[in-house]
Design a protein around this motif. Sequence first.
Motif, short mmCIF file in Angstrom:
data_model
loop_
_atom_site.label_atom_id
_atom_site.label_comp_id
_atom_site.label_asym_id
_atom_site.label_seq_id
_atom_site.Cartn_x
_atom_site.Cartn_y
_atom_site.Cartn_z
N ALA A 22 25.23 23.21 56.25
CA ALA A 22 23.77 23.33 56.28
C ALA A 22 23.26 22.77 57.59
CB ALA A 22 23.16 22.58 55.10
N GLY A 23 22.39 23.53 58.26
CA GLY A 23 21.81 23.10 59.53
C GLY A 23 20.32 22.89 59.40
N ASN A 24 19.60 23.01 60.53
CA ASN A 24 18.15 22.81 60.54
C ASN A 24 17.46 23.81 59.61
OD1 ASN A 24 18.34 20.80 62.47
ND2 ASN A 24 18.15 22.22 64.17
N GLY A 25 16.44 23.32 58.90
CA GLY A 25 15.67 24.19 58.02
C GLY A 25 16.34 24.48 56.68
N THR A 26 17.42 23.74 56.37
CA THR A 26 18.13 23.96 55.10
C THR A 26 18.50 22.63 54.46
OG1 THR A 26 20.33 24.00 56.12
CG2 THR A 26 19.15 26.11 55.97
N TYR A 27 18.89 22.68 53.19
CA TYR A 27 19.43 21.51 52.50
C TYR A 27 20.45 22.00 51.48
CZ TYR A 27 16.21 22.81 48.70
OH TYR A 27 15.54 23.49 47.72
N VAL A 28 21.28 21.07 50.97
CA VAL A 28 22.32 21.43 50.00
C VAL A 28 21.95 20.85 48.65
CG1 VAL A 28 24.75 21.20 49.40
CG2 VAL A 28 24.08 21.48 51.79
N ARG A 29 22.03 21.67 47.60
CA ARG A 29 21.82 21.22 46.22
C ARG A 29 22.73 22.02 45.30
NH1 ARG A 29 15.92 21.19 44.11
NH2 ARG A 29 15.85 19.24 45.24
N ASN A 30 23.44 21.31 44.46
CA ASN A 30 24.32 21.93 43.47
C ASN A 30 25.31 22.92 44.09
OD1 ASN A 30 22.95 20.49 41.46
ND2 ASN A 30 21.51 22.16 41.12
N GLY A 31 25.82 22.57 45.27
CA GLY A 31 26.84 23.40 45.89
C GLY A 31 26.32 24.62 46.64
N TYR A 32 25.00 24.72 46.79
CA TYR A 32 24.43 25.87 47.52
C TYR A 32 23.54 25.38 48.66
CZ TYR A 32 25.93 29.11 43.87
OH TYR A 32 26.68 29.87 43.01
N VAL A 33 23.48 26.17 49.72
CA VAL A 33 22.56 25.91 50.83
C VAL A 33 21.24 26.59 50.48
CG1 VAL A 33 22.10 26.28 53.28
CG2 VAL A 33 24.44 25.82 52.52
N HIS A 34 20.14 25.82 50.54
CA HIS A 34 18.80 26.33 50.24
C HIS A 34 17.94 26.23 51.50
CE1 HIS A 34 19.19 26.34 45.77
NE2 HIS A 34 20.11 25.43 46.05
N SER A 35 16.91 27.05 51.58
CA SER A 35 15.98 27.03 52.70
C SER A 35 14.86 26.03 52.46
CB SER A 35 15.39 28.43 52.89
OG SER A 35 14.36 28.38 53.85
N THR A 36 14.39 25.38 53.54
CA THR A 36 13.21 24.51 53.45
C THR A 36 12.00 25.17 54.10
OG1 THR A 36 13.70 23.40 55.53
CG2 THR A 36 14.61 22.41 53.54
N LEU A 37 12.20 26.32 54.73
CA LEU A 37 11.13 26.98 55.50
C LEU A 37 11.00 28.46 55.14
CD1 LEU A 37 12.23 25.77 59.05
CD2 LEU A 37 10.40 24.78 57.70
N VAL A 38 9.87 29.02 55.53
CA VAL A 38 9.75 30.47 55.55
C VAL A 38 10.25 30.88 56.92
CG1 VAL A 38 8.16 32.43 55.59
CG2 VAL A 38 7.74 30.52 54.02
N GLY A 39 11.24 31.75 56.96
CA GLY A 39 11.76 32.15 58.27
C GLY A 39 12.98 33.02 58.16
N HIS A 40 13.71 33.09 59.25
CA HIS A 40 14.90 33.93 59.35
C HIS A 40 16.14 33.06 59.31
CE1 HIS A 40 12.69 37.60 60.41
NE2 HIS A 40 11.88 36.79 61.07
N VAL A 41 17.19 33.57 58.64
CA VAL A 41 18.46 32.87 58.58
C VAL A 41 19.25 33.18 59.85
CG1 VAL A 41 20.64 32.65 57.33
CG2 VAL A 41 18.51 33.00 56.06
N HIS A 42 19.77 32.13 60.48
CA HIS A 42 20.61 32.27 61.67
C HIS A 42 21.92 31.55 61.43
CE1 HIS A 42 17.66 34.00 64.51
NE2 HIS A 42 16.79 33.40 63.70
N THR A 43 22.99 32.13 61.92
CA THR A 43 24.30 31.49 61.81
C THR A 43 24.83 31.20 63.20
OG1 THR A 43 25.39 33.63 61.74
CG2 THR A 43 24.86 32.61 59.62
#
Length: 197
Positions: A22-43
């Motif tokens: 998990a990087g900027n604009g995300t967090y981890v919960r219950n084994g999944y990466v979740h978004s904290t923002l409205v935006g585009h996913v980048h890898t």
Amino acid sequence: MAASTICVPGQRILRTDGSHVAGNGTYVRNGYVHSTLVGHVHTQTTDDGKTIIEVRSTKTQNVVPSEDDVVTARVTNVNPRFCKCSILSVGSTKLQEPFRGMLRKEDVRAAEKDKVEMYKCYRPGDIIVAKVLSLGDAQSYVLTTAENELGVVIATSEAGGNMIPISWCKMQCTKSLSEEFRKVAKVQPEFIEYSDS
């Protein structure tokens, strides 16, 4: 995962494993990466082979000036005791909405504070580099230019021409060659951005 994927806050993006982080604009919960923002996913793949998942907002985040930040401001009003400024950027981040700043007579120079004449240091329309001294009151931030690197960086003369520095306290008009007093900033070479325009 496509880089153009759009997500909203709380949306589950993918399951975490040893190769996804998990990087900027995300967090981890219950084994999944979740978004904290409205935006585009980048890898982004790191040197050790891990993939960083980030969410970048489509809206730019506004920065708030804090103490000791170097800011760029436009002088809007000058009187014998202080000048009012409109803070345009904090560091290299341009602000969406300007903040109000105030530069007091005693904060213009480090030495000979009692000899400072505000109109010989700044004029309305000047672009200055200053440092945030304190948060001031609800109206404006208190700024200082009491360092060699701080002061006027861009000025227009009374004749309407661009001005260039000729000393620490004077600038010269490129049109009329007349000289005007300013508290000139000694801009450090690493902060100069050159443009082709």
